[in-house]
Enzyme design. Structure first.
Site, PDB file in Angstrom:
ATOM      1  N   ASP A  67       0.839  -1.197   0.000  1.00  8.98           N
ATOM      2  CA  ASP A  67       0.000   0.000   0.000  1.00  8.98           C
ATOM      3  C   ASP A  67       0.874   1.248   0.000  1.00  8.98           C
ATOM      4  O   ASP A  67       2.077   1.161   0.266  1.00  8.98           O
ATOM      5  CB  ASP A  67      -0.989   0.003   1.178  1.00  8.98           C
ATOM      6  CG  ASP A  67      -0.350  -0.386   2.505  1.00  8.98           C
ATOM      7  OD1 ASP A  67       0.888  -0.458   2.585  1.00  8.98           O
ATOM      8  OD2 ASP A  67      -1.096  -0.608   3.472  1.00  8.98           O
ATOM      9  N   ASN A 136      -8.571  -1.054  13.198  1.00 12.49           N
ATOM     10  CA  ASN A 136      -9.975  -1.093  12.751  1.00 12.49           C
ATOM     11  C   ASN A 136     -10.243  -2.320  11.877  1.00 12.49           C
ATOM     12  O   ASN A 136     -11.246  -2.378  11.183  1.00 12.49           O
ATOM     13  CB  ASN A 136     -10.309   0.191  11.973  1.00 12.49           C
ATOM     14  CG  ASN A 136      -9.444   0.360  10.732  1.00 12.49           C
ATOM     15  OD1 ASN A 136      -8.569  -0.471  10.462  1.00 12.49           O
ATOM     16  ND2 ASN A 136      -9.678   1.416   9.971  1.00 12.49           N
ATOM     17  N   HIS A 138      -8.388  -3.344   9.293  1.00 16.30           N
ATOM     18  CA  HIS A 138      -7.987  -3.231   7.890  1.00 16.30           C
ATOM     19  C   HIS A 138      -6.816  -4.168   7.565  1.00 16.30           C
ATOM     20  O   HIS A 138      -6.052  -4.561   8.442  1.00 16.30           O
ATOM     21  CB  HIS A 138      -7.690  -1.780   7.482  1.00 16.30           C
ATOM     22  CG  HIS A 138      -6.428  -1.180   8.008  1.00 16.30           C
ATOM     23  ND1 HIS A 138      -6.273   0.185   8.166  1.00 16.30           N
ATOM     24  CD2 HIS A 138      -5.247  -1.705   8.394  1.00 16.30           C
ATOM     25  CE1 HIS A 138      -5.064   0.440   8.628  1.00 16.30           C
ATOM     26  NE2 HIS A 138      -4.412  -0.691   8.772  1.00 16.30           N
ATOM     27  N   GLU A 143      -9.753  -0.438   4.013  1.00 15.95           N
ATOM     28  CA  GLU A 143     -10.421   0.076   5.205  1.00 15.95           C
ATOM     29  C   GLU A 143     -11.838  -0.492   5.300  1.00 15.95           C
ATOM     30  O   GLU A 143     -12.459  -0.801   4.277  1.00 15.95           O
ATOM     31  CB  GLU A 143     -10.528   1.607   5.092  1.00 15.95           C
ATOM     32  CG  GLU A 143      -9.195   2.332   5.041  1.00 15.95           C
ATOM     33  CD  GLU A 143      -8.570   2.508   6.417  1.00 15.95           C
ATOM     34  OE1 GLU A 143      -8.371   1.507   7.130  1.00 15.95           O
ATOM     35  OE2 GLU A 143      -8.268   3.651   6.769  1.00 15.95           O
TER      36      GLU A 143
END
Ligand code: F6R
Length: 241
Positions: A67, A136, A138, A143
């Site tokens: 990423d 979270n 991810h 996301e």
């Protein structure tokens, strides 16, 4: 999913390196996608140390970026590619020709995603995937909500990710709001995956990943259906102590 629980971060780093050494010995020219973030750094250090002792040859690996912040050049110290270069690519002696970037500084990011996706597929997909777990849920920058067929794309970072990434920037307001991420589709079809999880702050999300329903709200929960996934966690993350 296989689950390995170890005492602490040091043990996690050694166990992660053991796992990787074995995977690389099986396929020395593996296509490997590598996370940055803090958790896998000990694994990479341990692997580099074993390489320097001549215990493993990593020079034939093909490394794929996971990423990238949108618009940040790869030579910026805060870029995730720069981080992958310092922690994995250079210490492991990966030749330049064996690196596939997600070119977040390309004139059109949409095209960069398409080129990356095509390169992964042309190479036959990922043999090995090393992932960290976002607070979270991810994976990469997939996301929540992210469906299992989400492709490589531009994403808006959630407020939670912006907050958690602020430690690498001078303040939350300067953290990029968008990123490029390798898609869930490619990650979930990796032949082998190691998910490394450390620290009490990951306790709740780790249990949602392993025991909860598979849901776009916890993208990593889809690893339950992927093949050959090992979750490697320390006691702090597992027990929440
Ligand atoms: C980094 C990445 C992220 C991290 C995750 C956990 O390339 O893709 O998904 O793996 O945010 O980060 P740490 O390990 O810093 O808690």
């Amino acid at each position: 999913m296989d689950l390995i629980i170890v005492d602490d971060y040091e043990a996690l780093s050694r166990a992660g390196a053991d796992w990787l050494v074995e995977a690389i010995q099986v396929k020395p020219d593996a296509n490997i996608v590598v996370a940055t973030g803090e958790t896998p750094m000990g694994v990479y250090r341990e692997l580099a140390e074993r390489r320097s002792r001549g215990l493993i040859d990593t020079s034939r690996l093909h490394v794929f970026e996971l990423d990238a912040y949108l618009g940040l050049p790869p030579d910026d110290r805060r870029s995730l590619f720069g981080w992958a270069r310092r922690s994995f690519i250079e210490p492991l002696g990966i030749p330049e020709a064996n690196i596939v970037r997600l070119a977040s500084d390309a004139p059109t990011a949409v095209e960069a995603c398409r080129v990356y996706d095509a390169a992964v597929r042309r190479a036959g997909g990922f043999d090995i995937s090393i992932l960290g777990l976002g607070p979270n849920g991810h994976l990469g920058f997939n996301e929540p909500p992210s469906l299992p067929d989400a492709s490589t794309r531009i994403v808006d970072l959630t407020p939670e990710s912006i907050k958690s990434n602020a430690r690498y920037w001078v303040g939350e307001e300067v953290v990029p709001r968008q990123a490029l991420t390798c898609g869930m589709d490619l990650l979930l079809s990796a032949r082998r995956t190691l998910l490394v999880v450390s620290g009490v702050h990951k306790h709740e999300v780790l249990h949602r990943v392993i025991e909860g329903p598979q849901t776009p709200d916890v993208p990593a929960s889809y690893l339950q259906s992927a093949s050959d996934v090992t979750v490697l966690a320390d006691r702090a993350a597992w027990q929440g102590l």
